[in-house]
Design an enzyme around this catalytic site. Structure first.
Site, PDB file in Angstrom:
ATOM      1  N   PHE A 138       0.859  -1.188   0.000  1.00 32.78           N
ATOM      2  CA  PHE A 138       0.000   0.000   0.000  1.00 32.78           C
ATOM      3  C   PHE A 138       0.888   1.228   0.000  1.00 32.78           C
ATOM      4  O   PHE A 138       1.722   1.409   0.882  1.00 32.78           O
ATOM      5  CB  PHE A 138      -0.924   0.025   1.222  1.00 32.78           C
ATOM      6  CG  PHE A 138      -1.911   1.164   1.143  1.00 32.78           C
ATOM      7  CD1 PHE A 138      -3.057   1.057   0.366  1.00 32.78           C
ATOM      8  CD2 PHE A 138      -1.675   2.360   1.799  1.00 32.78           C
ATOM      9  CE1 PHE A 138      -3.951   2.130   0.243  1.00 32.78           C
ATOM     10  CE2 PHE A 138      -2.565   3.431   1.683  1.00 32.78           C
ATOM     11  CZ  PHE A 138      -3.697   3.305   0.909  1.00 32.78           C
ATOM     12  N   ASP A 223       9.295   2.414   1.612  1.00 33.70           N
ATOM     13  CA  ASP A 223       8.142   3.192   2.069  1.00 33.70           C
ATOM     14  C   ASP A 223       8.004   2.937   3.572  1.00 33.70           C
ATOM     15  O   ASP A 223       7.507   1.905   3.995  1.00 33.70           O
ATOM     16  CB  ASP A 223       6.884   2.743   1.307  1.00 33.70           C
ATOM     17  CG  ASP A 223       5.626   3.467   1.771  1.00 33.70           C
ATOM     18  OD1 ASP A 223       5.640   4.058   2.857  1.00 33.70           O
ATOM     19  OD2 ASP A 223       4.614   3.425   1.036  1.00 33.70           O
ATOM     20  N   LYS A 252       2.861  10.068   8.145  1.00 34.90           N
ATOM     21  CA  LYS A 252       2.096   9.740   9.346  1.00 34.90           C
ATOM     22  C   LYS A 252       2.608  10.383  10.646  1.00 34.90           C
ATOM     23  O   LYS A 252       2.207  11.462  11.013  1.00 34.90           O
ATOM     24  CB  LYS A 252       2.016   8.222   9.482  1.00 34.90           C
ATOM     25  CG  LYS A 252       1.039   7.594   8.457  1.00 34.90           C
ATOM     26  CD  LYS A 252       0.801   6.151   8.748  1.00 34.90           C
ATOM     27  CE  LYS A 252      -0.126   5.473   7.752  1.00 34.90           C
ATOM     28  NZ  LYS A 252      -1.531   5.786   7.910  1.00 34.90           N
TER      29      LYS A 252
END
Ligand code: PLP
Length: 394
Positions: A138, A223, A252
């Site tokens: 993702f 990532d 985040k």
């Protein structure tokens, strides 16, 4: 106004992109949040791995307040002091030598995709643009990041996707070696797959990937949007596997909830960007980066990483012990405080029942309960989760 009334009468104005729980959260403190009816919850979601220091951490709030009084925003046409400070911190504590700031994980990955293509164009000419990513990965919802994401369910209805992505199974070196071709410029991988079901690769996977990428003259991109900034017990997840990438993306938890993203790269790779190559109006703005600096220092100074390691071990070992009693538990896995419990059945009802009992948890890939609490979570709060889960699973 009660949450029920508010939710039923006032939410038609929102785009219908989330299936939300009927809860209106209005306040947070540490690992706790409260809804508009005053009900208290222990938060094992933390904004989906965002609030690593807990909600409204005093040092983050102080930095936010002080910076808001000084300068909230200015253009990247000028130098921005906290942006330089945060970039220095990221470089001093990682493989990185240059940082591009943006506002989210998807944007950080867009920057990485663009940089990899630009680097390959300058080095090899225009034919190397393909990036290999993993099944169940993702990387975000913008068109580039979506195209990089190796899950068809997210692609449906949005075609044509950006060309130049190839997907291979996660943790499978043979598949990658076969997939790399003359048009490949990079491999992009989450060191631990978060949305993909808390998948932990073999211990030597990232090292083998780095060796292969170097042999083929292509880039390795990590990532770390979900697992970076302490989530796994070290500042960056890759540090536990020993193999640095050429590019890493973060977002985040970088500013504990103030929107921010970053792409960190080696000097050699980053030089492919020059003024005008890429930009972001808000990227690295004074407010987000000053909070980012405070968050960074607190993570390293206040024993947060040690607590993450200790609580992660405690939680995983207690969950593993539950396997005997609750036969529906198929697997328990994780690193630090990203922990997954794979069930034989859908986890939706478990999440609902925990919510009713004042515990926020999350489920991904339908059957994997995911626990990603603030890294400052206490043993008492973990025990509350364990007691509730034991009850609910029963
Ligand atoms: N990359 C990873 C590994 C993620 O987990 C996420 C979000 O969950 C993203 C990228 C996208 O981040 P954002 O939602 O900030 O765009």
């Amino acid at each position: 106004m009660s949450a029920d009334v508010h939710i039923h009468e006032n939410t038609d104005c929102l785009a219908n992109t989330y299936s939300r729980y009927p809860v209106l959260l209005v306040r947070g403190d540490g690992a706790r949040v409260w809804d508009s009816d005053g009900k208290e919850y222990i938060d094992f979601v933390a904004g989906i791995a965002v609030c690593n220091l807990g909600h409204c951490h005093p040092k983050a709030v102080k930095a936010l307040e002080e910076q808001a009084r000084k300068l909230i925003h200015c253009s990247n046409l000028y130098f921005i002091e906290p942006q330089i400070e945060l970039a220095k911190r990221l470089c001093n504590h990682s493989f990185g030598e240059r940082v591009f700031f943006c506002n989210s994980g998807a944007e950080a990955n867009e920057a990485a995709i663009k940089l990899a293509r630009k680097w390959a164009t300058e080095r090899y000419g225009g034919d190397r643009y393909e990036i290999i990513t993993m099944h169940n990965s993702f990387h975000g919802r913008t068109m580039g990041a979506l195209s990089a994401t190796g899950q068809q369910k997210f692609h449906k209805g949005f075609g044509p996707l950006l060309p130049g992505f190839k997907y291979v199974p996660f943790d499978d070196m043979e598949a990658i070696a076969q997939a790399i071709g003359p048009q490949t410029c990079a491999v992009m991988v989450e060191p631990i797959q978060g949305e993909g079901g808390v998948r932990i690769p073999s211990a030597d996977y990232l090292t083998a990937l780095r060796i292969l990428c170097d042999e083929k003259g292509i880039l390795l991109i990590y990532d770390e949007v979900q697992v970076g900034m302490g989530r796994t017990g070290t500042l960056f997840a890759y540090q536990q596997y020993g193999a640095p990438p050429h590019i890493m993306t973060l977002a985040k938890s970088l500013a504990n909830g103030v929107p921010i993203g970053a792409m960190v790269a080696t000097n050699d790779v980053a030089q492919a960007f020059s003024p005008g190559s890429h930009a972001s109006t808000f990227g690295g703005n004074p407010l987000a980066t000053s909070v980012g600096c405070a968050v960074f220092d607190t993570l390293l100074e206040d024993g947060v990483l040690a607590n993450c390691q200790e609580m992660g071990l405690y939680l995983r070992s207690a969950l593993s012990d539950m396997k005997e009693k609750h036969k529906g538990i198929k697997d328990v896995r994780g690193k630090g405080l990203i922990v997954g419990v794979e069930l034989e059945y859908s986890g939706k009802e478990i999440v609902d029942r925990c919510l009713q009992r004042g515990i926020l948890i999350n489920c991904t890939m339908d059957t994997v309960l995911r626990f990603i609490p603030p890294l400052i979570i206490t043993r008492e709060d973990v025990d509350c989760l364990l007691t509730t889960l034991d009850d609910v699973l029963g």
